[in-house]
Design a protein around this motif. Structure first.
Motif, mmCIF file in Angstrom:
data_model
loop_
_atom_site.group_PDB
_atom_site.id
_atom_site.type_symbol
_atom_site.label_atom_id
_atom_site.label_comp_id
_atom_site.label_asym_id
_atom_site.label_seq_id
_atom_site.Cartn_x
_atom_site.Cartn_y
_atom_site.Cartn_z
ATOM 1 N N THR A 79 0.828 -1.207 0.000
ATOM 2 C CA THR A 79 0.000 0.000 0.000
ATOM 3 C C THR A 79 0.858 1.252 0.000
ATOM 4 N N LEU A 80 1.934 1.263 0.805
ATOM 5 C CA LEU A 80 2.837 2.403 0.835
ATOM 6 C C LEU A 80 3.491 2.618 -0.531
ATOM 7 N N VAL A 81 3.899 1.528 -1.160
ATOM 8 C CA VAL A 81 4.515 1.615 -2.483
ATOM 9 C C VAL A 81 3.518 2.156 -3.507
ATOM 10 N N ALA A 82 2.297 1.641 -3.447
ATOM 11 C CA ALA A 82 1.259 2.094 -4.385
ATOM 12 C C ALA A 82 0.968 3.581 -4.208
ATOM 13 N N GLU A 83 0.951 4.042 -2.960
ATOM 14 C CA GLU A 83 0.701 5.466 -2.692
ATOM 15 C C GLU A 83 1.829 6.333 -3.254
ATOM 16 N N ALA A 84 3.070 5.883 -3.084
ATOM 17 C CA ALA A 84 4.217 6.638 -3.601
ATOM 18 C C ALA A 84 4.167 6.718 -5.123
ATOM 19 N N ILE A 85 3.801 5.623 -5.762
ATOM 20 C CA ILE A 85 3.728 5.590 -7.223
ATOM 21 C C ILE A 85 2.583 6.471 -7.717
ATOM 22 N N GLN A 86 1.459 6.429 -7.017
ATOM 23 C CA GLN A 86 0.319 7.263 -7.394
ATOM 24 C C GLN A 86 0.663 8.745 -7.273
ATOM 25 N N THR A 87 1.360 9.097 -6.193
ATOM 26 C CA THR A 87 1.796 10.487 -6.012
ATOM 27 C C THR A 87 2.696 10.926 -7.157
ATOM 28 N N TYR A 88 3.591 10.025 -7.575
ATOM 29 C CA TYR A 88 4.468 10.344 -8.702
ATOM 30 C C TYR A 88 3.661 10.599 -9.977
ATOM 31 N N LYS A 131 11.566 20.311 -17.519
ATOM 32 C CA LYS A 131 12.404 19.164 -17.195
ATOM 33 C C LYS A 131 12.915 19.256 -15.759
ATOM 34 N N ASN A 132 13.144 20.470 -15.279
ATOM 35 C CA ASN A 132 13.573 20.643 -13.891
ATOM 36 C C ASN A 132 12.521 20.118 -12.919
ATOM 37 N N GLU A 133 11.265 20.500 -13.146
ATOM 38 C CA GLU A 133 10.175 20.036 -12.287
ATOM 39 C C GLU A 133 9.987 18.531 -12.417
ATOM 40 N N ALA A 134 10.148 18.022 -13.639
ATOM 41 C CA ALA A 134 10.022 16.576 -13.842
ATOM 42 C C ALA A 134 11.100 15.829 -13.063
ATOM 43 N N LEU A 135 12.322 16.366 -13.070
ATOM 44 C CA LEU A 135 13.407 15.716 -12.338
ATOM 45 C C LEU A 135 13.128 15.712 -10.841
ATOM 46 N N ASP A 136 12.584 16.801 -10.324
ATOM 47 C CA ASP A 136 12.209 16.843 -8.907
ATOM 48 C C ASP A 136 11.198 15.736 -8.585
ATOM 49 N N CYS A 137 10.204 15.567 -9.450
ATOM 50 C CA CYS A 137 9.180 14.531 -9.244
ATOM 51 C C CYS A 137 9.809 13.143 -9.256
ATOM 52 N N ILE A 138 10.725 12.921 -10.183
ATOM 53 C CA ILE A 138 11.388 11.617 -10.312
ATOM 54 C C ILE A 138 12.221 11.322 -9.069
ATOM 55 N N ILE A 139 13.007 12.309 -8.653
ATOM 56 C CA ILE A 139 13.866 12.116 -7.478
ATOM 57 C C ILE A 139 13.029 11.871 -6.225
ATOM 58 N N ASP A 140 11.962 12.631 -6.057
ATOM 59 C CA ASP A 140 11.090 12.444 -4.891
ATOM 60 C C ASP A 140 10.503 11.039 -4.864
ATOM 61 N N CYS A 141 10.091 10.551 -6.019
ATOM 62 C CA CYS A 141 9.500 9.211 -6.104
ATOM 63 C C CYS A 141 10.516 8.139 -5.742
ATOM 64 N N VAL A 142 11.699 8.199 -6.356
ATOM 65 C CA VAL A 142 12.716 7.174 -6.111
ATOM 66 C C VAL A 142 13.175 7.212 -4.658
ATOM 67 N N GLN A 143 13.346 8.416 -4.095
ATOM 68 C CA GLN A 143 13.783 8.482 -2.702
ATOM 69 C C GLN A 143 12.693 7.989 -1.741
ATOM 70 N N CYS A 154 23.141 7.058 -1.855
ATOM 71 C CA CYS A 154 22.865 8.470 -1.562
ATOM 72 C C CYS A 154 21.371 8.763 -1.525
ATOM 73 N N PHE A 155 20.560 7.910 -2.182
ATOM 74 C CA PHE A 155 19.117 8.133 -2.162
ATOM 75 C C PHE A 155 18.493 7.766 -0.820
ATOM 76 N N ASP A 156 19.278 7.201 0.082
ATOM 77 C CA ASP A 156 18.764 6.906 1.419
ATOM 78 C C ASP A 156 18.379 8.192 2.145
ATOM 79 N N LEU A 157 19.371 9.078 2.329
ATOM 80 C CA LEU A 157 19.142 10.234 3.202
ATOM 81 C C LEU A 157 19.872 11.493 2.747
ATOM 82 N N PHE A 158 20.099 11.652 1.424
ATOM 83 C CA PHE A 158 20.561 12.942 0.913
ATOM 84 C C PHE A 158 19.324 13.805 0.663
ATOM 85 N N ASP A 159 19.499 15.130 0.693
ATOM 86 C CA ASP A 159 18.361 15.999 0.390
ATOM 87 C C ASP A 159 18.198 16.134 -1.116
#
Length: 359
Positions: free
Chosen positions: A255-264, A274-286, A326-331
């Motif tokens: 359920t948590l995974v599905a919610e993260a994917i839906q948010t993406y 492309k800048n905003e798209a990259l932010d969305c991608i990074i937020d999803c993967v992190q 680095c995707f663990d806990l970098f900003d």
């Protein structure tokens, strides 16, 4: 000839800025690489990526013979497994990200790999127990920890910071900063604020709160903490404020995974650049990486495969992340830099060249 001179001058200019340690805002950093790209770029990028597939399947800082030999000794078949999953991802590049796709790539990446921490029954399925990892220099920054603390303040109870690798128990003595999660963070902030107010006079409440959070983030970074999921046990301070208790619970990882994917999916459709798209991608993967949906092999699936899938889907070049952890806990800002710096030279990034990897 004139163009060549201009290019050399530009390169020398940026080298000088680098020596002076000049920092650029995120939007400026991305502009030279992404502004000219469109979805028409995707087909050629996928083809080029396939030609150099191995380079995108492992941390850039491990692309040397001693490291590759070590990885193969520890997990025979590691690279072949990731290449197998990565190749399938490229074959179906237009398939939207989904829970089913994530499970599929995990199975493909691990099925033929000899892994001590992942049994055959754990491959291609979400974890059935809480997991965690140590907070270290290669996977965490104070800014990244601070971002998680602020999520906890907002009520996010997916994870916690635990000192000295605290194991699940019925009751834990309430010591300073033993367990920090959405249920305990306000307690520690109040303690910090009381301390500051007794010594600092001219600060507003909002500034004191921010300073308290930053101090807690520094403390976590400095001392032996683990970042842990808490889907199968929720910690809270007892009513008498004397102890931390553990309530057995079960939050469905799927359920948590599905919610993260839906948010993406919702956020990427609103991205206007492309800048905003990259932010969305990074937020999803992190977000997925911090959920840590699998018992093992999270980074190789989420950062090597899913990150590059989403980049290519959105007309951006693929990247070789220097250290997948680095995707663990970098900003986010730090991760933007990691992505941009990891783009190979042939897709117009300045500081990465192809590495020959034989499988």
């Amino acid at each position: 000839m004139f163009q060549y001179i201009i290019i050399c001058k530009v390169i020398n200019y940026f080298k000088l800025l680098a020596m002076l340690k000049v920092e650029f805002p995120t939007s400026f950093t991305l502009l030279p690489y992404f502004k000219h790209l469109s979805l028409d770029y995707k087909a050629s990028a996928v083809s080029k990526t396939r030609e150099n597939i191995a380079q995108f399947c492992i941390d850039a800082n491990k692309q040397n013979k001693p490291e590759l030999d070590r990885i193969e000794r520890e997990e025979p078949g590691y690279l072949k497994g990731v290449i197998r999953a990565f190749g399938v991802m490229l074959d179906e590049i237009d398939a939207p990200l989904s829970v089913e796709l994530l499970l599929k790539y995990h199975l493909l990446a691990t099925e033929t790999v000899e892994m001590q921490r992942l049994s055959p029954t754990d491959k291609g399925v979400f974890r059935k127990e809480d997991v965690g990892f140590w907070v270290m220099d290669n996977n965490a920054s104070e800014a990244g920890i601070l971002a998680v603390l602020k999520k906890m303040c907002a009520g996010d109870n997916k994870y916690l910071f635990a000192r000295d690798d605290i194991a699940p128990v019925d009751e834990i003595e309430l010591l300073e900063y033993d367990i920090i999660n959405s249920n305990t963070i306000e307690y520690y902030i109040r303690n910090k604020i009381d301390y500051f107010k007794s010594r600092i006079i001219s600060q507003s409440d909002s500034n004191i709160r921010e300073r308290a959070l930053r101090d807690i983030a520094k403390f976590i970074k400095k001392y032996d903490y683990r970042f842990r999921s808490q889907q199968f046990g929720l910690y809270a301070i007892s009513d008498d404020q004397e102890s931390i208790t553990l309530t057995e619970t079960k939050i469905d990882v799927a359920t948590l995974v599905a919610e993260a994917i839906q948010t993406y999916h919702e956020s990427i459709t609103k991205a206007e650049s492309k800048n905003e798209a990259l932010d969305c991608i990074i937020d999803c993967v992190q977000t997925l990486e911090q959920i840590h949906p699998f018992k093992d092999a999270n980074c190789r699936v989420l950062v090597s495969i899913i990150l590059n899938k989403l980049l290519l889907q959105n007309g951006c070049p693929p990247t070789m992340i220097n250290d997948l952890n680095c995707f663990d806990l970098f900003d986010r800002d730090a991760l933007v830099k990691e992505v941009v710096q990891g783009i190979p030279m042939e897709t117009q990034a300045p500081n990465k060249s192809p590495v020959s990897i034989k499988v």
